[in-house]
Design an enzyme around this catalytic site. Structure first.
Site, short mmCIF file in Angstrom:
data_model
loop_
_atom_site.label_atom_id
_atom_site.label_comp_id
_atom_site.label_asym_id
_atom_site.label_seq_id
_atom_site.Cartn_x
_atom_site.Cartn_y
_atom_site.Cartn_z
N LYS A 55 0.84 -1.21 0.00
CA LYS A 55 0.00 0.00 0.00
C LYS A 55 0.87 1.25 0.00
O LYS A 55 0.55 2.25 -0.66
CB LYS A 55 -0.94 -0.01 1.22
N GLN A 99 -3.82 -1.41 9.69
CA GLN A 99 -3.94 -2.70 9.01
C GLN A 99 -4.57 -3.75 9.94
O GLN A 99 -4.12 -3.94 11.06
CB GLN A 99 -2.54 -3.17 8.54
N ASP A 122 -9.99 4.01 4.79
CA ASP A 122 -10.59 2.72 4.43
C ASP A 122 -12.10 2.84 4.28
O ASP A 122 -12.74 1.94 3.73
CB ASP A 122 -10.29 1.68 5.52
#
Ligand code: NDP
Length: 280
Positions: A55, A99, A122
């Site tokens: 990412k 994460q 997110d």
């Protein structure tokens, strides 16, 4: 034979849009407005380590500044929450990602709730009363874009979502409702799953069970979106039996090369959108 939805190509298009969107933003508001994403990694999970590195690389390629923060496995919940609070107030960071999964002493629910909505890249804290302009979770947002790219209108269609997780199934059903679909959500307690899947004009599967959906469970001409990522023999396999279902469907997304690249691209897109809205 179904048209194969090319998630890799659409994701490249999205990344190019993000790249040029960032150039415009920096030109208009100066270098301080350049998007910056904090990527928090708690513990020693190797898959998570690899995902965060990937990412961060994705960020660099489009001009987002990644800031990886690694915390030890034994990090206390309170310490993580107060660290997130610091990032919420940190003007040099406009997007925060933690994460998942996190070590068991940390509540995922509390952790996600701690991230300021205006920095939730997110899109996991999206509210039930979200509207079309709000940031959506990356996977559902990416799927909606895939459908748009192929001129597949969900309005008035019967969309069946298999899976009700907080990161895919539930936010997917909300996105579909926002776009005027009629939505059925199935899960592990659903009885006679195929009686529902067979009714779907658009079938979206996010279960985590290799080739769960077979051709006899799909209506002729349906659009089939496969979110699943399974590794039964080491290689990625979706939740849909691609070889057989592609003979019945009108459109189908492959694994790999379907939803996966779109999820990655929409993380970057969400970061840009948050940066545009962010006022230091
Ligand atoms: P979760 O494990 O959180 O949720 C799975 C869902 O599937 C649950 O709602 C569960 O029901 C339901 N389910 C399980 N078994 C069955 C069954 N036999 N019939 C019907 N429903 C069932 O998974 P995620 O949503 O996080 O992920 C799903 C899949 O998508 C995984 O393979 C994951 O790797 C992949 N994924 C891929 C992404 C991408 O970008 N390509 C992004 C995110 C996920 P219940 O709620 O009753 O337990």
């Amino acid at each position: 034979m179904a048209v194969i939805i090319d998630g890799t190509a659409i994701a490249e298009k999205v990344r190019n849009e993000v790249r040029s969107g960032i150039s415009d933003l920096v030109r208009e508001r100066g270098e301080a407005a350049r998007p910056s994403m904090a990527l928090i990694l708690v513990g020693n999970n190797m898959v998570s380590h690899n995902l965060v590195r990937m990412k961060a690389r994705d960020c660099e390629q489009v001009g987002i500044i990644p800031r990886i923060i690694e915390l030890p496995e034994e990090t206390h919940e309170d310490a993580l929450l107060s660290f997130i609070e610091t990032l919420n107030r940190d003007d040099s960071v406009n997007a925060i990602l933690c994460q998942l999964p996190v070590p068991q002493q940390i509540s995922t629910k509390k952790l996600l709730a701690a991230i300021d909505t205006s920095k939730d890249v997110d899109g996991f804290t999206a509210r039930i009363d979200a509207d079309k302009t709000d940031i959506a979770a990356c996977t559902p947002a990416g799927i909606m874009r895939m459908l748009r790219e192929y001129d597949i209108d969900v309005k008035g269609k019967h969309c069946v979502v298999v899976g009700r997780s907080n990161i895919v199934g539930k936010p997917m059903s909300i996105q579909l409702l926002l776009h005027d679909a009629t939505v059925t959500v199935c899960h592990s307690k659903t009885q006679n799953l195929s009686s529902f899947t067979k009714q779907a004009d658009i079938l979206i599967v996010a279960v985590g069970h290799a080739r769960l959906i077979t051709a006899d469970m799909v209506k002729e001409g349906a659009v089939v979106i496969d979110v699943g990522m399974n590794y039964p023999e080491g290689k990625p396999v979706g939740d849909v039996d691609f070889a057989e279902v592609s003979k019945r469907a009108s459109y189908i997304s492959p694994v790999p090369g379907g939803v996966g690249p779109m999820t990655r691209a929409y993380l970057l897109k969400n970061c840009l959108e948050l940066a545009k809205q962010y006022r230091r």
